[in-house]
Design a protein around this motif. Structure first.
Motif, PDB file in Angstrom:
ATOM      1  N   GLY A 264       0.811  -1.207   0.000  1.00 38.36           N
ATOM      2  CA  GLY A 264       0.000   0.000   0.000  1.00 38.36           C
ATOM      3  C   GLY A 264       0.847   1.259   0.000  1.00 38.36           C
ATOM      4  O   GLY A 264       2.082   1.209  -0.075  1.00 38.36           O
ATOM      5  N   GLU A 265       0.174   2.394   0.098  1.00 39.11           N
ATOM      6  CA  GLU A 265       0.839   3.690   0.039  1.00 39.11           C
ATOM      7  C   GLU A 265       0.804   4.383   1.393  1.00 39.11           C
ATOM      8  O   GLU A 265      -0.068   4.118   2.224  1.00 39.11           O
ATOM      9  N   ASP A 267      -0.030   7.189   3.980  1.00 41.68           N
ATOM     10  CA  ASP A 267      -1.139   8.131   4.136  1.00 41.68           C
ATOM     11  C   ASP A 267      -0.727   9.498   3.589  1.00 41.68           C
ATOM     12  O   ASP A 267       0.354  10.008   3.926  1.00 41.68           O
ATOM     13  N   PRO A 268      -1.572  10.106   2.752  1.00 40.57           N
ATOM     14  CA  PRO A 268      -1.218  11.401   2.143  1.00 40.57           C
ATOM     15  C   PRO A 268      -0.834  12.468   3.166  1.00 40.57           C
ATOM     16  O   PRO A 268      -0.005  13.336   2.872  1.00 40.57           O
ATOM     17  N   ARG A 269      -1.450  12.412   4.362  1.00 43.87           N
ATOM     18  CA  ARG A 269      -1.107  13.409   5.391  1.00 43.87           C
ATOM     19  C   ARG A 269       0.381  13.393   5.678  1.00 43.87           C
ATOM     20  O   ARG A 269       1.032  14.443   5.732  1.00 43.87           O
ATOM     21  N   TRP A 270       0.935  12.175   5.892  1.00 46.15           N
ATOM     22  CA  TRP A 270       2.357  12.073   6.216  1.00 46.15           C
ATOM     23  C   TRP A 270       3.228  12.228   4.972  1.00 46.15           C
ATOM     24  O   TRP A 270       4.305  12.835   5.034  1.00 46.15           O
ATOM     25  N   ALA A 271       2.770  11.705   3.846  1.00 48.75           N
ATOM     26  CA  ALA A 271       3.545  11.813   2.609  1.00 48.75           C
ATOM     27  C   ALA A 271       3.757  13.279   2.229  1.00 48.75           C
ATOM     28  O   ALA A 271       4.865  13.682   1.829  1.00 48.75           O
ATOM     29  N   GLU A 272       2.704  14.075   2.379  1.00 53.69           N
ATOM     30  CA  GLU A 272       2.814  15.492   2.011  1.00 53.69           C
ATOM     31  C   GLU A 272       3.746  16.231   2.963  1.00 53.69           C
ATOM     32  O   GLU A 272       4.596  17.011   2.528  1.00 53.69           O
ATOM     33  N   GLN A 353       1.844   4.338   9.982  1.00 47.99           N
ATOM     34  CA  GLN A 353       2.456   3.323   9.115  1.00 47.99           C
ATOM     35  C   GLN A 353       3.977   3.382   9.294  1.00 47.99           C
ATOM     36  O   GLN A 353       4.683   3.993   8.491  1.00 47.99           O
ATOM     37  N   GLN A 354       4.463   2.730  10.327  1.00 47.96           N
ATOM     38  CA  GLN A 354       5.866   2.883  10.700  1.00 47.96           C
ATOM     39  C   GLN A 354       6.825   2.515   9.579  1.00 47.96           C
ATOM     40  O   GLN A 354       7.761   3.277   9.276  1.00 47.96           O
ATOM     41  N   GLN A 355       6.625   1.354   8.962  1.00 43.85           N
ATOM     42  CA  GLN A 355       7.563   0.942   7.911  1.00 43.85           C
ATOM     43  C   GLN A 355       7.535   1.909   6.726  1.00 43.85           C
ATOM     44  O   GLN A 355       8.582   2.222   6.145  1.00 43.85           O
ATOM     45  N   HIS A 356       6.354   2.361   6.337  1.00 47.37           N
ATOM     46  CA  HIS A 356       6.264   3.318   5.234  1.00 47.37           C
ATOM     47  C   HIS A 356       7.027   4.602   5.564  1.00 47.37           C
ATOM     48  O   HIS A 356       7.751   5.150   4.726  1.00 47.37           O
ATOM     49  N   ASP A 361      12.149   8.927   1.852  1.00 44.87           N
ATOM     50  CA  ASP A 361      13.476   9.500   1.593  1.00 44.87           C
ATOM     51  C   ASP A 361      13.878  10.567   2.599  1.00 44.87           C
ATOM     52  O   ASP A 361      15.067  10.737   2.901  1.00 44.87           O
ATOM     53  N   SER A 362      12.916  11.304   3.129  1.00 43.37           N
ATOM     54  CA  SER A 362      13.273  12.427   3.999  1.00 43.37           C
ATOM     55  C   SER A 362      13.626  11.992   5.416  1.00 43.37           C
ATOM     56  O   SER A 362      14.168  12.778   6.187  1.00 43.37           O
TER      57      SER A 362
END
Length: 472
Positions: A264-265, A267-272, A353-356, A361-362
């Motif tokens: 899966g991907e 969560d957009p909140r953390w990705a952003e 999502q700890q592993q994600h 990269d950051s």
């Protein structure tokens, strides 16, 4: 049947394995990883039967490989006075609830069911956990080889569950536990532990549910046909050898169980939010689902993260602060803290999502409690490792990885009570990012852990060891 045909039949007979982990997902997960590893290594020539309470079965099935070689059987836990109805894992109770101990008595109460299943299924091997010290007594008369699987690092078994600890009687003191047991490996970086850690270790010697954790685990080690550990000689050779000598049992090594890539991907909140920072810039801090910092600990941790000058995401369990979000953290901190870290510091209470996040990269540093799975996830992801262990085996994990292996840094603590300062948090994070020696060792061990050929070799060796144990 000709001799060659008999040999071929024996070689191709599926290995039948029964697995019974303790009713905690910190124990169930390594057993699932073990079943997955063995299933892949055996290429289907294995039959694994997984046992657990009814409430855990669907989650276990969702995590096991979708293969006909692995199945799950439901155990019905007996009613135990004081244990709420429907509780079938530690996740169903607050971590500080006295009822947590009663789960061990519920496990004891499954003995007749396990006996019946062993007679029906006739596995070659039964792999069991620390709370089932009675399982070898049931399995061995049926010709089933009982293998004790320790879900902890070998260093913990060596330091704590040694027969030499009996020299101190049933209730060792803090002073007793500050020192390693007799004949402990000289090659170890652990020459002793501070008083607050030794005081925490006293828990395993308390008789709270029929027998103490020490008594249960020591009986498992002494009664089993073999001991299995999720480690390897490269990482823990001296401790593995010590456990084998002390208990007089063969050790089957599963190899370090590295996490599978997450699905899966993010969560957009953390990705952003994470995407707004350069590669390796962010410090991610998380202490698992069952670790709770004191109010002082929360304050010093967050002020220490602020002192680093780096962006950070801190995940906290706030039950001791009696709150559920950033607002409660604000009550614990000096006025103006939230404004000072605005835009570069986030605090979150709840699951992430700890592993994600670790693989983003950051993220460059993971500050954690040194739980074995979390440490492995950090190394596999390439994140630098800062450790602030809180209880039990976490203290010894931190010494193994920071001391023996040199791939992380432990936050400096007070000897008497384990308290820590913001300066110590900041110093540990900076050392992780600035020490070339730590970074070189981290890179070396990451390459080792992610070496697919080595991992497959560990699995093949374990499978071969189990087949030999079963005389197949």
């Amino acid at each position: 049947m000709a001799a060659d045909d008999a040999s071929l039949s024996s070689a191709t007979e599926p290995l039948r394995v029964l697995m019974f982990p303790y009713l905690a997902f910190g124990h169930i997960s390594p057993f699932i990883q073990l079943a997955t590893k063995l299933s892949a290594a055996a290429a289907g020539n294995i039959r694994v039967t997984f046992l657990s309470g009814a409430a855990n079965v669907e989650r276990i099935r969702s995590l096991l490989p979708s293969s006909s070689s692995v199945s799950v059987v439901t155990l019905h836990l007996p009613a135990i006075p004081g244990l709420p109805s429907g509780v079938e894992s530690t996740a169903d109770l607050p971590s500080d609830s006295p009822a947590v101990e009663l789960l061990k008595l519920a496990v004891d109460g499954t003995r007749p069911q396990v006996d019946a299943l062993l007679r029906e299924l006739r596995p070659h091997v039964a792999v069991f956990d620390f709370a089932m010290q009675w399982l070898p007594e049931v399995a061995e008369p049926l010709g089933v080889r009982a293998v004790f699987f320790s879900v902890f690092a070998a260093v913990s078994t060596a330091y704590l569950i040694s027969p030499a600890r009996r020299l101190h009687g049933p209730n060792p003191s803090v002073e007793d536990l500050k020192s390693p047991p007799a004949k402990f490996p000289e090659a170890s970086s652990i020459r002793g532990v501070p008083a607050y850690q030794a005081a925490d270790f006293l828990y395993i010697f308390r008789t709270l549910a029929g027998a103490s954790v020490f008594e249960r685990a020591l009986a498992c080690l002494s009664r089993s046909s073999a001991i299995m550990a999720k480690t390897c000689a490269e990482m823990e050779g001296p401790y593995i050898d010590y456990v084998a000598r002390e208990h007089g049992k063969p050790i089957l090594l599963a190899g370090p169980i590295t996490p599978e890539p997450p699905t899966g991907e993010l969560d957009p909140r953390w990705a952003e939010w994470l995407g707004g920072f350069p590669a390796g810039a962010v410090v991610f801090s998380s202490f698992g689902s069952e670790t709770f910092l004191s109010e002082e600990g929360v304050r010093e941790l967050l002020l220490g993260l602020e002192m680093t000058g780096k962006p950070f995401l801190a995940v906290l369990n706030l039950n001791q602060a009696k709150g559920e979000g950033e607002e409660e953290v604000g009550r614990l901190l000096p006025e103006g803290w939230a404004e000072r870290v605005k835009g570069r510091g986030l605090v979150h209470s709840g699951w992430v999502q700890q592993q994600h996040i670790l693989r983003h990269d950051s993220v460059g540093v993971f500050l954690c409690h040194a739980g074995l799975s979390s440490v492995m996830e950090a190394v596999a992801s390439g994140c630098g490792l800062a450790m602030l262990p809180q209880k039990g085996d976490q203290f010894l994990n931190a010494r193994l990885f920071a001391g023996d292996m040199g791939i992380g840094v432990e936050v400096e603590r007070r000897e008497e009570d384990g308290g820590f300062t913001r300066e110590a948090v900041c110093s540990a994070v900076r050392e992780v990012t600035e020490s070339e020696e730590v970074k070189e060792k981290h890179a070396k061990w990451r390459e080792f852990l992610l070496d697919k050929e080595k991992q497959e070799g560990f699995a093949a060796g374990l499978l071969d060891g189990l087949r030999k144990l079963a005389n197949l």
